[in-house]
Design an enzyme around this catalytic site. Structure first.
Site, PDB file in Angstrom:
ATOM      1  CB  THR A 104      -0.780   0.135   1.225  1.00  0.00           C
ATOM      2  OG1 THR A 104      -0.100  -0.063   2.382  1.00  0.00           O
ATOM      3  CG2 THR A 104      -1.930  -1.110   1.183  1.00  0.00           C
ATOM      4  CG  PHE A 105       4.869   0.902   1.102  1.00  0.00           C
ATOM      5  CD1 PHE A 105       5.784   1.020   0.281  1.00  0.00           C
ATOM      6  CD2 PHE A 105       4.543  -0.224   1.753  1.00  0.00           C
ATOM      7  CE1 PHE A 105       6.763  -0.229  -0.173  1.00  0.00           C
ATOM      8  CE2 PHE A 105       5.469  -1.570   1.212  1.00  0.00           C
ATOM      9  CZ  PHE A 105       6.250  -1.501   0.595  1.00  0.00           C
ATOM     10  CG  ASP A 219       1.321  -2.857  10.311  1.00  0.00           C
ATOM     11  OD1 ASP A 219       0.564  -3.433  10.525  1.00  0.00           O
ATOM     12  OD2 ASP A 219       1.754  -2.313   9.265  1.00  0.00           O
TER      13      ASP A 219
END
Length: 427
Positions: A104-105, A219
């Site tokens: 996603t980054f 995370d």
């Protein structure tokens, strides 16, 4: 021309500002130059290297020009990812060799570092403000961690960073695959308990070190834990099923080295700094986070417990995408949630509780959801099914890591002293 930003040592200024036009983005128009029969246009450094009157240069000079040639300007894709081609340069220092992964980054690319003469991993962040902001936080965290000798054995090491065409690029040492990717390519076969112990020790040492610095990773998951080496061996899989035999997959992979490093510090925060957002990827999220009771160091420890179970079984423990189902799975595997935690839930979690207990199965969304919960075994049975040696100590450790009450949960330092961790590993 190379315009690389030095790693900041002062607090970062995260106020939005207009990005400077960097030397490798825009350059003067250069006429087409003839390189021994090949046409190469717009090579920025050609002027400084010198040309003959005919516009023809030697192969040696041509090679030097190609080393610093700027790739054509390309628009980002619809999601803000940097669009590249293998062989492109990221500044004159780095040459793109291959794509290593995507998330996603943004993307992670394998690049050749011409200055250090080594392969590195370059994390190219999506050209979107919230991801750029997270990248700057990660750079600051990596720089802080790298100041300490302890981090070198457990945390990925930053080499450099720069801003290229509106993409933050973080240069780190090149490591092996993530634990998740290793499991996936191994057909989700579990690791031997000795490997699980070695990984657990390193992971807990990393978390204990971060907690000493008042940092919470927030995370932790198999995707964010990388093996240092990509090398592996193949060994017979004695638990193979007849179905697998038809596929010829009666061997499984084992990493040659169990050395790991933790990555992705974009969500890392100081304790009590900001608890207004949800932490942890769903499968590894602690109950206090779901119930809105606040979170701190114990949420990292809960994630470690979930990760260790996944390594010894091959599958994530809580495979769900809904909060009530997630809490019901916890109760099915670990026993009832404490009344005092359910009573203190925040307003958003009120719908998960009824008459002082979890609103399950009355509140379940579907029959499939109920089946997904009821198929899970108790923690003790789950471990015994997958662990041949040290099952008792491992169960006891997991019960400490996955204790509901965060105040009663083992700390990382306490977990490192547990009998399972101090037992001698034998592969």
């Amino acid at each position: 021309m190379e315009c690389l930003s030095e790693v900041p040592h002062a607090p970062l200024d995260r106020r939005p500002r207009k990005r400077q036009r960097l030397g490798w983005d825009v350059g003067p128009e250069i006429p087409q130059i003839k390189f021994c029969g090949q046409e190469v246009a717009n090579v920025i450094s050609a002027v400084t290297l010198g040309l003959s009157s005919s516009g023809v240069v030697s192969s040696q000079v041509a090679e030097e020009l190609l080393h610093v040639a700027t790739p054509p300007l390309r628009e980002d894709d619809k999601d803000g990812h940097y669009v590249f081609a293998v062989g492109d340069n990221l500044t004159s220092r780095y040459r793109i060799n291959a794509k290593m992964g995507e998330g996603t980054f943004g993307q992670v690319l394998e690049c050749w570092d011409r200055e250090r003469k080594e392969m590195v991993a370059v994390k190219i962040i999506r050209g979107i403000k919230k991801y750029r902001d997270a990248a700057m936080i990660e750079i600051g965290m990596l720089e802080q961690l790298c100041r300490y000798e302890k981090s070198r054995s457990s945390c990925v090491q930053i080499r450099n960073w720069f801003d290229y065409r509106n993409h933050i690029c973080i240069v780190c040492e090149k490591l092996g695959p993530s634990l998740y990717d290793f499991l996936r390519k191994n057909n989700y076969r579990s690791f031997p308990i000795a490997v699980v112990r070695e990984v657990a020790k390193q992971l807990l040492e990393c978390i204990a070190f971060m907690h000493e610095l008042r940092l919470i990773h927030t995370d932790l998951k198999p995707e964010n834990i990388l093996l240092v080496s990509p090398e592996y061996i193949k060994v017979p899989d004695y638990k193979v099923s007849s179905r697998s035999l038809k596929d010829g997959s009666y061997y499984k992979r084992l990493p040659k080295s169990s050395a790991i490093k933790v990555i992705d510090f974009g969500s890392t925060t100081y304790d009590q700094q900001d608890q207004s957002y949800v932490v942890s990827t769903r499968h590894y999220r602690a109950p206090e986070v779901i119930l809105g009771l606040g979170w701190s160091y114990p949420c990292d420890v809960w994630s470690v417990g979930c990760i260790l179970i996944e390594l010894c079984t091959g599958e994530a423990l809580f495979q769900t995408h809904e909060n009530l189902e997630h809490l019901a799975m916890m109760e099915w595997v670990l026993g009832p949630l404490p009344y005092n935690m359910l009573k203190r839930r925040d307003r958003q979690a009120e719908k998960y509780v009824r008459k002082g207990r979890l609103n399950w199965p009355e509140g379940c969304a579907s029959r499939e959801s109920m089946k997904a919960v009821m198929k899970l075994p108790r923690l003790q049975n789950l471990v015994i099914q997958n662990v041949e040696h040290s099952a008792g100590d491992f169960i006891d450790l997991l019960e400490g890591l996955l204790r509901y009450d965060p105040d009663g949960r083992l700390t990382a330092q306490e977990a490192l002293k547990h009998p399972f961790m101090t037992e001698r590993s034998e592969r």
